[in-house]
Design an enzyme around this catalytic site. Sequence first.
Site, short mmCIF file in Angstrom:
data_model
loop_
_atom_site.label_atom_id
_atom_site.label_comp_id
_atom_site.label_asym_id
_atom_site.label_seq_id
_atom_site.Cartn_x
_atom_site.Cartn_y
_atom_site.Cartn_z
CE LYS A 83 11.29 7.46 1.31
NZ LYS A 83 11.85 6.98 0.06
CG ASP A 180 19.48 3.27 -4.38
OD1 ASP A 180 20.37 2.42 -4.55
OD2 ASP A 180 19.05 3.58 -3.25
N1 ATP Z 1 4.67 1.77 -0.61
C1 ATP Z 1 5.22 0.97 0.30
N2 ATP Z 1 4.51 -0.07 0.81
C2 ATP Z 1 5.07 -0.90 1.73
N3 ATP Z 1 6.32 -0.78 2.20
C3 ATP Z 1 7.07 0.23 1.74
C4 ATP Z 1 6.57 1.16 0.76
N4 ATP Z 1 7.55 2.05 0.47
C5 ATP Z 1 8.62 1.69 1.22
N5 ATP Z 1 8.34 0.60 1.99
C6 ATP Z 1 9.27 -0.09 2.92
O1 ATP Z 1 10.12 0.84 3.55
C7 ATP Z 1 11.50 0.56 3.22
C8 ATP Z 1 12.26 1.87 3.10
O2 ATP Z 1 11.67 2.66 2.07
P1 ATP Z 1 12.55 3.53 1.10
O3 ATP Z 1 13.54 2.63 0.39
O4 ATP Z 1 11.65 4.30 0.21
O5 ATP Z 1 13.31 4.47 2.14
P2 ATP Z 1 14.69 5.21 1.98
O6 ATP Z 1 14.97 5.95 3.24
O7 ATP Z 1 14.64 6.03 0.73
O8 ATP Z 1 15.70 4.00 1.77
P3 ATP Z 1 17.17 4.02 1.16
O9 ATP Z 1 18.11 4.20 2.30
O10 ATP Z 1 17.27 2.63 0.53
O11 ATP Z 1 17.25 5.10 0.15
C9 ATP Z 1 11.44 -0.28 1.94
O12 ATP Z 1 12.56 -1.13 1.78
C10 ATP Z 1 10.14 -1.06 2.13
O13 ATP Z 1 10.39 -2.20 2.95
#
Ligand code: ATP
Length: 321
Positions: A83, A180
Site C-alpha cells: 500500500k 472506518d
Molecule cells: N492486504 C490486501 N490484500 C489485497 N487487497 C488489498 C489489501 N489491502 C487493501 N487491498 C485492496 O485495496 C483497496 C484499498 O485499500 P485501503 O482501503 O487500505 O486504501 P485506502 O486508501 O485507505 O482506502 P479508503 O479511501 O477506504 O480509506 C481495498 O478496498 C482492497 O480492495
Amino acid sequence: MRQSYAKSRNLKRFLSVAIGKRRNSSEINEMEISHLRPGWRCFSYEEILKATDGFHKDNLVGWGGYAEVYRGVAEDGEAIAVKRLTRASSDEQREKDFLTELGAVGHVRHPNVSALLGCCVDGGLHLVFEFYSRGSVSSNLHDANSPPIAWKLRFDIAVGTARGLHYLHKQRRRRIIHRDIKASNILPTESFEPQISDFGLARWLPSEWTHRAVAPIEGTFGCLAPEYFTHGIVDEKTDVFAFGVFLLEIVTGRKPVDGCHRNLLCWARSYLNDGIIETLVDPRLGEEYDMGQLKRLIFAASLCTRPTATLRPSMTEVIRC
Ligand SMILES: Nc1ncnc2c1ncn2[C@@H]1O[C@H](COP(=O)(O)OP(=O)(O)OP(=O)(O)O)[C@@H](O)[C@H]1O
C-alpha cells in the site's frame, strides 16, 4: 529525486509510538515483551519494486482516498500487498494518517485483523501486508456477476469481524478505535476468515479517556454514528454503530448508501422496529438462510445502531448475542 522519509519528524514520532517507549525490564512481564516485539520488518525500496514489478499497473488491485494497493511476490515467494501513499495526497495530514496506520497495525496480532508484514519509508511511504486475493466483503456482496455469498459465510464473516473488533477494543492495553468499519475494509482470506484492514483513520484511546473529539470528521457516509457525525465524538461505540450497519449490509446485500442515495439504516429501521426480519434478507438467498442465526444478527444490528451511544452494546456484549 527520491524522497526519503527516514529523517522526517513524523517518522521519528511514529517509531517511538510503534515500538513503544523504553521501560525497565522489571516493569515488563514476558507476555508484554512478546506483545511489544514488532512482528514486521523494514523492506528496502528495491525489494518492493522487484516484488510489484516496478508498481506495474497490472498489479494494481485497489485504491482508496489516499493510497494505491499493489499485488506483489516477496523474495521468499509469499504473496504481498504493498500500500503506497499516492503522490497527489502527500500532504502532511495524509502522511500522518499513513503513519497512524503503521502505528496501529504494527501493534496488533489477531486472526481477524489484517497482518502487517512490514514497511518501507524510502521512495515514499509504503506498508506491506499479507495479500488477500478474494477482494473485499463489499466487492463480493455487490458484484452482480458473482454468485451471492452463501448464508453460512456471511454469518462467519460477521462473527469473525466482531471478534476482531472485540480484540481492538477490549483485549489490548491501549484501545484502538478503527473509525472506518465497512464492508470494503473487511478482506476475506482464502478460507474466508475476515480481516479488518485500513487503519488510516484509527485512533488510540488511552484508558483514562472516555472518548476523544476529532476533526475533520472522516469515514463513510451511511456508517457514521450520530454523535460522531454531529460532534466528532469518537469512542468504541463509533465502531459498534458502523458494525451494526455492516451486519445489515451482510444480511440485506444492500449498500449503506445506494446509487439513489437511499440510506440502508433508514430503510431497515421500520422492519427492525416491527420485527419483520425475513423482509430484510438478501432476496438472492431465497430461503437459504438459518432463521436462528438471522435473528441473532438482526438483534445485534438493531442494538448496535441505536442512535444513543450509551445504549449501544460493547463488543463484548455483541459477541455474546
Ligand atoms: N492486504 C490486501 N490484500 C489485497 N487487497 C488489498 C489489501 N489491502 C487493501 N487491498 C485492496 O485495496 C483497496 C484499498 O485499500 P485501503 O482501503 O487500505 O486504501 P485506502 O486508501 O485507505 O482506502 P479508503 O479511501 O477506504 O480509506 C481495498 O478496498 C482492497 O480492495
